[in-house]
Design a protein around this motif. Sequence first.
Motif, PDB file in Angstrom:
ATOM      1  N   GLU B 132       0.826  -1.212   0.000  1.00 52.67           N
ATOM      2  CA  GLU B 132       0.000   0.000   0.000  1.00 52.67           C
ATOM      3  C   GLU B 132       0.860   1.263   0.000  1.00 52.67           C
ATOM      4  O   GLU B 132       0.483   2.288  -0.576  1.00 52.67           O
ATOM      5  CB  GLU B 132      -0.988  -0.006   1.180  1.00 52.67           C
ATOM      6  N   GLN B 133       2.054   1.190   0.623  1.00 52.55           N
ATOM      7  CA  GLN B 133       2.946   2.359   0.604  1.00 52.55           C
ATOM      8  C   GLN B 133       3.557   2.529  -0.791  1.00 52.55           C
ATOM      9  O   GLN B 133       3.690   3.642  -1.302  1.00 52.55           O
ATOM     10  CB  GLN B 133       4.029   2.199   1.658  1.00 52.55           C
ATOM     11  N   MET B 134       3.933   1.411  -1.385  1.00 50.10           N
ATOM     12  CA  MET B 134       4.493   1.478  -2.735  1.00 50.10           C
ATOM     13  C   MET B 134       3.462   2.052  -3.704  1.00 50.10           C
ATOM     14  O   MET B 134       3.783   2.854  -4.586  1.00 50.10           O
ATOM     15  CB  MET B 134       4.919   0.066  -3.153  1.00 50.10           C
ATOM     16  N   GLU B 135       2.206   1.640  -3.490  1.00 56.42           N
ATOM     17  CA  GLU B 135       1.130   2.155  -4.334  1.00 56.42           C
ATOM     18  C   GLU B 135       1.024   3.672  -4.210  1.00 56.42           C
ATOM     19  O   GLU B 135       0.899   4.382  -5.215  1.00 56.42           O
ATOM     20  CB  GLU B 135      -0.193   1.545  -3.864  1.00 56.42           C
ATOM     21  N   ALA B 136       1.105   4.154  -2.972  1.00 55.65           N
ATOM     22  CA  ALA B 136       0.997   5.602  -2.762  1.00 55.65           C
ATOM     23  C   ALA B 136       2.131   6.328  -3.477  1.00 55.65           C
ATOM     24  O   ALA B 136       1.922   7.374  -4.113  1.00 55.65           O
ATOM     25  CB  ALA B 136       1.020   5.906  -1.264  1.00 55.65           C
ATOM     26  N   THR B 146      -2.777  13.551  -7.749  1.00 55.65           N
ATOM     27  CA  THR B 146      -2.839  14.293  -6.486  1.00 55.65           C
ATOM     28  C   THR B 146      -3.158  13.292  -5.366  1.00 55.65           C
ATOM     29  O   THR B 146      -3.622  12.177  -5.634  1.00 55.65           O
ATOM     30  CB  THR B 146      -3.945  15.348  -6.515  1.00 55.65           C
ATOM     31  N   PHE B 147      -2.950  13.738  -4.129  1.00 54.68           N
ATOM     32  CA  PHE B 147      -3.250  12.831  -3.019  1.00 54.68           C
ATOM     33  C   PHE B 147      -4.737  12.479  -2.985  1.00 54.68           C
ATOM     34  O   PHE B 147      -5.112  11.373  -2.617  1.00 54.68           O
ATOM     35  CB  PHE B 147      -2.803  13.445  -1.684  1.00 54.68           C
ATOM     36  N   ALA B 161      -4.012   8.215   2.692  1.00 49.24           N
ATOM     37  CA  ALA B 161      -3.153   8.228   1.501  1.00 49.24           C
ATOM     38  C   ALA B 161      -1.894   9.046   1.773  1.00 49.24           C
ATOM     39  O   ALA B 161      -0.774   8.636   1.433  1.00 49.24           O
ATOM     40  CB  ALA B 161      -3.928   8.794   0.316  1.00 49.24           C
ATOM     41  N   ILE B 162      -2.094  10.207   2.414  1.00 53.69           N
ATOM     42  CA  ILE B 162      -0.934  11.068   2.700  1.00 53.69           C
ATOM     43  C   ILE B 162       0.009  10.374   3.668  1.00 53.69           C
ATOM     44  O   ILE B 162       1.237  10.381   3.496  1.00 53.69           O
ATOM     45  CB  ILE B 162      -1.412  12.423   3.263  1.00 53.69           C
TER      46      ILE B 162
END
Lengths: 338, 180
Positions: B132-136, B146-147, B161-162
């Motif tokens: 999920e972090q890699m996706e962000a 954008t976020f 997300a941020i």
Amino acid sequence: MNEQDIEQLLRRTAPAEAPFGARAPRPADLPSRRPPAWILPLAAAAVFLSFAAWVAGRARHFDAPADGELEALVAQLDDASPERRADAERRLLDRGPTALPAVERAARRGRAGAQKMLPWLAGMVPISADRVFFVRFGIYDRLTADSIPDWMQPVLATDRPYLMIVRERDGAIETTAVRLHLHATRHEALPETNLIWDRDEQSGHFLREPAVALPRHDLRDIFVAWPRLRDSSFAFMAKDARSLFEGLTASTTRGPAHVRAAAAHALRHFFTFRSVEAALRALEDDDPSVRAAARGTLAVLVDPPEGAAVAEWWAAAADRGRILEQRCEKRRAEMRKP
Amino acid sequence: MAEPVASDRDLLVAYREGREGAFESLYARHKNALWLHARTLLHDDALAEDLVHETFLRLVRSGDAAMAASGSLGPFLHTALRRLAIDRIRSDTASRRREESVGAAWIRPLGPAVDPGEVADLDRALRRLPAEQMEAVLLHVYADMTFQEVADATEVPLKTAISRYGAALKKLADTLGGRE
């Protein structure tokens, strides 16, 4: 290297070049905007074959012994009379999952009554497009915030779906109403493979609830997993009963003492006349733990006088029942007004 | 004077009017980021490739849904890819195949001025990030979303997300910090 450096470094890179080439899918790979010439004969053949299959299916249907009563009940769901509609709903719910195929067929044909009935009967409603399901029982759908008296409001089961979990802590039976996301592979045995999740109110994420585990044989006496769809979704239905409520009340007379106690405790989450009756019956149980659970349940349900005898509890429950009945009738009358 | 770059929406409109070259431009613009996204989620290069093509097919079949996107089609494509990936992950076939590893590099340097060794280290560090972090990171940095668009695509609140993006940067900084 700090986080800003990392961000700058990221911006000086790009995703690796995809090895599947420099070209986009060609029109041959993609659906054309204009159908090719050969599609018309193919479509005509498909229509003919579908029609033939339909005719064959109808022939089989007429040969098969039809459940006339079931079909009539499904048709009655769209009756002009609210009473007849309600009667059909109640009787179909009583039929349980056996009524599901007929209701599903009618819902597919666009029958509004069947479409409304389907989630109640199926015991589950989709909450998102990613195939996650919540468990829901019809009994909750039949009570709404508007149709029950004020004194029940603080403990009202809202229209949010949930399932009762029975667990044992420090030797005492507890029940918890949790909203669940159940995910298990089809044909895997319950409860070993079921993951119980509770939805975090703040984040909306599903969290594993480690304290909640399905006690093995206890719940096996009450629930049975009912695999639905083609993969990984389960509904829970009360075993040998037409609703969870009936499963619980049945267990108060048939099951061992700890199941009876669990059921008596769980009854507090079911706000119907019959839950009061069942708890009152449990007050006369031989086992003290069942009587204690029932007393606690009645305290929630009917708020009886302190230290009252059983007869007084019955009277209090009857009073509450009458009030509830009157208010429901009043509400129904209001709903019938144009 | 440089020719203005056509927006994704313009290219899609052009494709729908019959100019297939427009679709190739769209494809070239998004395929790498989509492929990285699919690899992040599936950990299987071959499945990821299938998924990128399925995503473009979904774009073609999407009708007005994609046309409603203003400007970039990135959010639409990444959301579609993510949903397809979730379906794949849930299938038995996918779970068996996901055990295969992801071979080739995830990222490449943009231009000769960037130290390839540094990029290789970053590549390795990215692979160690939770999905999920890699996706962000990839949606914000590589897909230029954008976020809010990242939050919509990944179906999480904006703050989540941020914070995922911040956590990813922190983890990357911790991992690469020892390199200096």
